[in-house]
Enzyme design. Structure first.
Site, PDB file in Angstrom:
ATOM      1  N   TYR A 187      -3.686  37.538  -9.906  1.00  0.00           N
ATOM      2  CA  TYR A 187      -4.181  37.482 -11.275  1.00  0.00           C
ATOM      3  C   TYR A 187      -4.752  36.432 -11.552  1.00  0.00           C
ATOM      4  O   TYR A 187      -5.881  36.440 -12.600  1.00  0.00           O
ATOM      5  CB  TYR A 187      -3.241  37.945 -12.415  1.00  0.00           C
ATOM      6  N   GLY A 188      -4.498  35.133 -10.962  1.00  0.00           N
ATOM      7  CA  GLY A 188      -5.047  34.148 -11.432  1.00  0.00           C
ATOM      8  C   GLY A 188      -6.403  33.834 -11.351  1.00  0.00           C
ATOM      9  O   GLY A 188      -6.920  32.643 -11.845  1.00  0.00           O
TER      10      GLY A 188
ATOM     11  N   CYS B  10       5.252  36.252 -15.502  1.00  0.00           N
ATOM     12  CA  CYS B  10       4.026  35.636 -14.997  1.00  0.00           C
ATOM     13  C   CYS B  10       3.341  34.952 -15.870  1.00  0.00           C
ATOM     14  O   CYS B  10       3.121  35.486 -17.253  1.00  0.00           O
ATOM     15  CB  CYS B  10       3.296  36.829 -14.487  1.00  0.00           C
ATOM     16  N   ASN B  11       3.105  33.542 -15.729  1.00  0.00           N
ATOM     17  CA  ASN B  11       2.355  32.812 -16.825  1.00  0.00           C
ATOM     18  C   ASN B  11       1.134  33.268 -17.013  1.00  0.00           C
ATOM     19  O   ASN B  11       0.436  33.229 -18.153  1.00  0.00           O
ATOM     20  CB  ASN B  11       2.278  31.319 -16.227  1.00  0.00           C
ATOM     21  N   THR B  12       0.316  33.769 -15.861  1.00  0.00           N
ATOM     22  CA  THR B  12      -1.050  34.167 -16.065  1.00  0.00           C
ATOM     23  C   THR B  12      -1.163  35.298 -16.941  1.00  0.00           C
ATOM     24  O   THR B  12      -2.022  35.446 -17.898  1.00  0.00           O
ATOM     25  CB  THR B  12      -1.610  34.568 -14.760  1.00  0.00           C
TER      26      THR B  12
ATOM     27  N   GLU C 252       2.267  33.855  -1.111  1.00  0.00           N
ATOM     28  CA  GLU C 252       2.524  35.367  -0.752  1.00  0.00           C
ATOM     29  C   GLU C 252       2.017  35.690   0.658  1.00  0.00           C
ATOM     30  O   GLU C 252       2.707  36.544   1.158  1.00  0.00           O
ATOM     31  CB  GLU C 252       1.563  36.223  -1.598  1.00  0.00           C
TER      32      GLU C 252
ATOM     33  N   CYS D 106       3.598  28.454 -13.111  1.00  0.00           N
ATOM     34  CA  CYS D 106       3.332  29.778 -12.197  1.00  0.00           C
ATOM     35  C   CYS D 106       4.686  30.191 -11.747  1.00  0.00           C
ATOM     36  O   CYS D 106       5.348  29.322 -11.084  1.00  0.00           O
ATOM     37  CB  CYS D 106       2.236  29.511 -11.294  1.00  0.00           C
ATOM     38  N   THR D 107       5.106  31.362 -11.664  1.00  0.00           N
ATOM     39  CA  THR D 107       6.385  31.799 -11.267  1.00  0.00           C
ATOM     40  C   THR D 107       6.608  31.535  -9.741  1.00  0.00           C
ATOM     41  O   THR D 107       7.615  31.739  -9.052  1.00  0.00           O
ATOM     42  CB  THR D 107       6.826  33.078 -11.732  1.00  0.00           C
ATOM     43  N   HIS D 108       5.414  31.526  -8.875  1.00  0.00           N
ATOM     44  CA  HIS D 108       5.503  31.145  -7.556  1.00  0.00           C
ATOM     45  C   HIS D 108       6.011  29.858  -7.326  1.00  0.00           C
ATOM     46  O   HIS D 108       6.418  29.583  -6.058  1.00  0.00           O
ATOM     47  CB  HIS D 108       4.000  31.415  -6.919  1.00  0.00           C
TER      48      HIS D 108
ATOM     49  N   ASP E 236       5.442  41.086 -12.766  1.00  0.00           N
ATOM     50  CA  ASP E 236       4.631  39.983 -12.291  1.00  0.00           C
ATOM     51  C   ASP E 236       3.603  40.670 -11.777  1.00  0.00           C
ATOM     52  O   ASP E 236       3.557  41.823 -11.219  1.00  0.00           O
ATOM     53  CB  ASP E 236       5.506  39.196 -11.414  1.00  0.00           C
ATOM     54  N   SER E 237       2.405  39.869 -11.362  1.00  0.00           N
ATOM     55  CA  SER E 237       1.253  40.409 -10.446  1.00  0.00           C
ATOM     56  C   SER E 237       1.763  40.642  -8.882  1.00  0.00           C
ATOM     57  O   SER E 237       1.205  41.388  -8.357  1.00  0.00           O
ATOM     58  CB  SER E 237       0.466  39.420 -10.672  1.00  0.00           C
TER      59      SER E 237
HETATM   60  N1  DGL Z   1       3.048  34.100 -10.632  1.00  0.00           N
HETATM   61  C1  DGL Z   1       2.102  34.514 -11.534  1.00  0.00           C
HETATM   62  C2  DGL Z   1       2.094  33.275 -12.696  1.00  0.00           C
HETATM   63  O1  DGL Z   1       3.173  32.839 -12.836  1.00  0.00           O
HETATM   64  C3  DGL Z   1       0.738  34.987 -11.056  1.00  0.00           C
HETATM   65  C4  DGL Z   1      -0.054  34.336 -10.157  1.00  0.00           C
HETATM   66  C5  DGL Z   1      -1.200  35.289  -9.851  1.00  0.00           C
HETATM   67  O2  DGL Z   1      -1.259  36.384  -9.610  1.00  0.00           O
HETATM   68  O3  DGL Z   1      -2.161  34.487  -9.632  1.00  0.00           O
HETATM   69  O4  DGL Z   1       1.040  32.834 -13.041  1.00  0.00           O
END
Ligand code: DGL
Length: 270
Positions: free
Chosen positions: A39-40, A70-72, A162, A194-196, A7-8
């Site tokens: 990463y978003g 990480c979806n991004t 975060e 988004c995994t967050h 993940d990012s």
């Molecule tokens: N948690 C990540 C996702 O699922 C990325 C969040 C990010 O780095 O912006 O998209």
């Protein structure tokens, strides 16, 4: 026989936890690219380069199979990686497809033509890069017809999570949900893309109301990995130990992770 999880930053820990619960004997090597998160807000080229570097690092740890938690990265880089970059003896899997299969009530590997499904109005909450990629809509169109997707880029939310700023994160969720509901007043389902975001699932649910079914990825991805490994056990790499790696300062990331998941996690330098 380890599997890598990338993940990012820290969001992928929600997926890692679900995988560890589902497959308790499987060693898992987690890599958070915290030095370059989030990463978003990056462009697709940048996300591709950073994700490839992270995946190569996990291959070096003996993880022939890497999950992009990480979806991004899954949205902006995975297709290009799978088409031109991943060698035959390695695999990289994303987190989108299990979610879309659940939404469209499909079994794994059901490649029949797209068909009508029960849900007609879907709200998607994701990072600006994931929304811009339209990867969710593309994957959905392979499997379902007549589904209207309204996507809300949730700017600022990953940083707030975060950074451990719960109050700001909750306020952002409520304002992003409000913005989406102005454009789609009655979604039947909401995707936390988004995994967050699972860490704020109850806030999303509260803001959306009890009639909206909220889909969150972690357990769906764990289930689909268990199924995949049963069919492809040879993809278990030679690695033997679990680890938490980060591209940023390990002490600082370990502290952030403790605030994030409320338990001690010792990261080491990638
Ligand atoms: N948690 C990540 C996702 O699922 C990325 C969040 C990010 O780095 O912006 O998209």
């Amino acid at each position: 026989m380890a599997v890598g999880i990338f993940d990012s930053g820290l969001g992928g820990l929600t997926v890692r936890d679900a995988i560890a619960r589902r497959l308790p004997d499987l060693p898992l090597v987690y890599l958070g690219d915290n030095a370059h998160a989030p990463y978003g807000v990056r462009d697709a080229e940048d996300i591709f380069t950073l994700t490839c570097a992270g995946v190569e690092r996990l291959w070096d740890e003996g993880c022939d199979l890497v999950i992009l938690a990480c979806n991004t990265a899954s949205a902006a880089a995975l297709r290009r990686m799978q088409e031109n970059w991943v060698p035959d003896n390695k695999r990289v899997l994303g987190v989108f497809v299990p979610l879309i299969e659940a939404l469209t009530e499909r079994q794994w590997g059901d490649n029949s033509p797209p068909r009508e499904v029960d849900v007609k109005h879907v709200a998607l909450f994701a990072t600006p890069a994931t929304v811009a990629s339209r990867a969710f809509q593309r994957e959905l169109a392979f499997r379902a017809i007549g589904v209207d997707v309204e996507a809300q880029p949730c700017g600022g939310l990953v940083d707030a999570i975060e950074g451990g700023d719960r109050l700001l994160a909750e306020a952002l969720v409520r304002s992003h949900v409000e913005a989406l509901l102005r454009r789609m007043p009655r979604p039947e389902a909401a995707i936390l893309g988004c995994t967050h975001y699972p860490l704020l699932e109850e806030v999303f649910q509260d803001a959306l109301g009890p009639d909206v079914r909220v889909f969150s990825q972690a357990s769906l991805v764990a289930e689909s990995l268990a199924d995949y490994l049963q069919r492809r056990p040879e993809m278990l790499g030679p690695g033997t130990d679990s680890a938490f790696l980060t591209t940023a300062a390990p002490d600082q990331v370990s502290r952030m992770a403790a605030g994030f998941l409320h338990r001690v996690i010792a990261f080491r330098a990638a």
